[in-house]
Design an enzyme around this catalytic site. Structure first.
Site, PDB file in Angstrom:
ATOM      1  N   HIS A  37       0.836  -1.220   0.000  1.00 23.87           N
ATOM      2  CA  HIS A  37       0.000   0.000   0.000  1.00 23.87           C
ATOM      3  C   HIS A  37       0.861   1.256   0.000  1.00 23.87           C
ATOM      4  CE1 HIS A  37      -3.327  -2.705   1.003  1.00 23.87           C
ATOM      5  NE2 HIS A  37      -2.497  -3.227   1.888  1.00 23.87           N
ATOM      6  N   SER A  97      14.689  19.042 -16.869  1.00 21.90           N
ATOM      7  CA  SER A  97      13.543  19.912 -17.126  1.00 21.90           C
ATOM      8  C   SER A  97      14.005  21.061 -18.003  1.00 21.90           C
ATOM      9  CB  SER A  97      13.006  20.448 -15.798  1.00 21.90           C
ATOM     10  OG  SER A  97      12.258  21.617 -16.030  1.00 21.90           O
ATOM     11  N   LYS A 120      16.186  19.593 -11.753  1.00 23.12           N
ATOM     12  CA  LYS A 120      15.417  18.356 -11.921  1.00 23.12           C
ATOM     13  C   LYS A 120      16.151  17.254 -12.679  1.00 23.12           C
ATOM     14  CE  LYS A 120      11.084  18.425 -11.828  1.00 23.12           C
ATOM     15  NZ  LYS A 120      10.251  17.568 -10.994  1.00 23.12           N
ATOM     16  N   GLU A 168       8.576   6.452 -17.037  1.00 22.02           N
ATOM     17  CA  GLU A 168       7.165   6.849 -17.193  1.00 22.02           C
ATOM     18  C   GLU A 168       6.648   6.378 -18.555  1.00 22.02           C
ATOM     19  OE1 GLU A 168       7.534  11.011 -16.292  1.00 22.02           O
ATOM     20  OE2 GLU A 168       7.861  10.596 -14.156  1.00 22.02           O
TER      21      GLU A 168
END
Ligand code: ARG
Length: 526
Positions: free
Chosen positions: A157, A283, A289, A296
């Site tokens: 979880h 980024s 970043k 992804e």
């Protein structure tokens, strides 16, 4: 159309749609590029069989086979027209050698031809994908062996649940990929059957030899070299369930990859692992970043694969037997999924095996959220307390730790066990204190009278906690080493099974070349 339709009986619509969009719409020639080489092989095997059976003369076979060489040399791009690659190749053969080329299509139909081409090409694609799955498995096994002792938090979880090791986590994904490889291999064995000779769907009046074309095209048992057929001619031209299960097996594989990707996104986000720069993006505006973009995208491709599966399933659902043109649109879903999922698998495998694990951060995180609680409950249970009671004791200690309500003094060294002997002092630690409070509240005695404080300290330590779960397949380093030995054996078996299939296809290619040569070399001599 009704009588009061003003356009009824006029040529208005005919003009508007004459020479219209249907020709291009019906053609699969561009998408069939993938089947070009397969169709040439199927044509060659068929012509050799026709000659061997005396259905066409040796001389005509030689002429047609020579024309096929020319078509091959010119390439798919040189095909001029046609509804599909099968028709276009036949047209090109006739253009090269005249009417005799028209004998090539004796005793067959495009229906059995396309079904044979699809299976022939799919076999090669499946073997190529299985190879990549096996490469990633090997890399995962190597990485797991390096990280057998690297403790990390295991989550359920998304919450810290129990300490495991990085080797345990990596080996878990290798095991999932082993199933993916075995699933693809199982699909392969059902794809590897020849539909050729079914003709349109109802067989033929000619005395053909289906076993022979099967053998020449490598549709054989990889161990015994016995020819394998899709026996029933209706099923041979209509059955595309092998494409459905290919899409299903690819979806399962893509879902495995998406799990690897998502776990890594999470671990990278928590500072537990750093992706190699090749697998990350920066980024365009935020200089600090380092984004896990490749992962992804891996996650997203599982959606593409599931979409392909859905495309195949809904196209096939409810189709009547035998051939219907809908079938032309099934293959492309699978070709796209094969390319996309195989590429994705290589990226997921590369990302996970080049990532750098931060061992200090992993150990700290492994201790968070009282993730060793289960081990403490196990310890209390081993001292004779029923597991459910132990679970309650540890749960209330966990709550006290979480709320900071664990301030009462340690009972430490004044305790006595059942035999009346003094027991070792408990460690001066907030969690130990909370556990002792809870044990006293619920069981009326100090935890030190039930368990050895050294054992308690080991159970509370993430490394000791992982090491103590040595049941088969568990995270303890010894258990993971044993698992890895079994995984290696399974990997080697799978590799041998794949090699066997690759060799069977390769010898069939040689067999077909040799059979074709029997005719074409004679032609050169003449
Ligand atoms: N291009 C067709 C396909 O992919 C080949 C079969 C054509 N057969 C026919 N009866 N129109 O399915």
């Amino acid at each position: 159309m009704t009588d009061d339709d003003p356009d009824a009986g006029t040529a208005v619509r005919r003009d508007r749609f004459a020479g219209g969009p249907a020709r291009g719409f019906m053609s699969s020639l561009a998408a069939d590029q993938r089947l070009f080489a397969a169709d040439l092989a199927v044509d060659r095997a068929h012509v050799v069989m026709l000659a061997e059976q005396g259905i066409v003369s040796d001389a005509d076979a030689a002429t047609i086979l020579a024309a096929l060489d020319n078509v091959e040399a010119a390439g798919h791009g040189a095909l001029s027209s046609g509804e599909d690659v099968h028709e276009a190749i036949e047209t090109a053969v006739i253009e090269h050698v005249g009417d005799v080329g028209g004998r090539m299509h004796t005793a067959r139909s495009r229906n059995d031809e396309v079904a044979a081409c699809i299976r022939y090409r799919l076999r090669a694609d499946l073997l190529a994908t299985i190879d990549v799955v096996n490469e990633v498995r090997e890399a995962l096994l190597d990485a797991a062996a390096l990280h057998v002792d690297t403790v990390m938090p295991g989550y359920t979880h998304l919450q810290p649940a129990q300490p495991i090791t990085v080797g345990h986590w990596l080996a878990g994904y290798e095991q999932a990929l082993a199933r993916d490889a075995e699933r693809l291999c199982g699909v392969y064995d059902r794809v590897n059957r020849s539909p050729l000779g079914a003709a349109a769907f109802a067989g033929t009046t000619f005395d053909i030899n289906r076993e022979r074309t099967a053998e020449l095209l490598g549709f054989v048992d990889p161990e015994t070299a016995e020819p394998l057929l899709v026996d029933n001619t209706i099923d041979a031209v209509s059955g595309r369930d092998v494409l459905l299960e290919t899409a299903g097996a690819l979806t399962a594989l893509a879902v495995t990859c998406s799990g690897i990707a998502e776990d890594l996104v999470l671990y990278a986000n928590r500072g537990l692992v750093e992706l190699d720069d090749d697998y990350a993006s920066t980024s365009s505006i935020m200089p600090q970043k380092k984004n896990p973009d490749s992962l992804e995208l891996v996650r997203a491709v599982a959606g593409d694969a599931a979409g392909a599966f859905q495309g195949v399933a809904t196209t096939l659902k409810g189709l009547p037997r035998a051939y219907n043109r809908d079938l032309q649109r099934v293959g492309p879903h699978v070709w796209t999924a094969l390319a996309k999922v195989t590429e994705t698998l290589a990226v997921a495998g590369g990302a996970v095996t080049t990532a750098t694990w931060d061992e200090a951060a992993l150990e700290t995180a492994a201790a968070e959220g009282f993730s060793t609680a289960t081990g403490v409950a196990d310890l209390l249970t081993q001292s004779g307390v029923p597991f459910r009671t132990a679970h309650e004791v540890v749960a209330s200690a966990a709550e006290a730790v979480a709320t900071g309500n664990n301030a009462s003094g340690l009972t430490s060294g004044e305790n006595q066990n059942d035999a009346g002997n003094a027991v070792k002092p408990l460690a001066d630690d907030a969690v130990v204190q909370a556990l002792d409070n809870a044990t006293q509240d619920q069981l009326g005695q100090s935890i030190a009278t039930l368990v050895d404080p050294d054992d308690l300290a080991a159970a509370l330590d993430p490394t000791g906690s992982a090491a103590s779960r040595g049941s088969r397949g568990g995270p303890a380093p010894a258990a993971v080493r044993e698992s890895l030995d079994r995984a290696h054996s399974r990997y080697n078996e799978n590799l041998a099974a794949t090699r066997l299939r690759q060799d069977a296809v390769e010898s069939a290619t040689n067999r077909l070349d040799a059979a074709v040569n029997e005719y074409t070399s004679g032609e050169q001599d003449a």
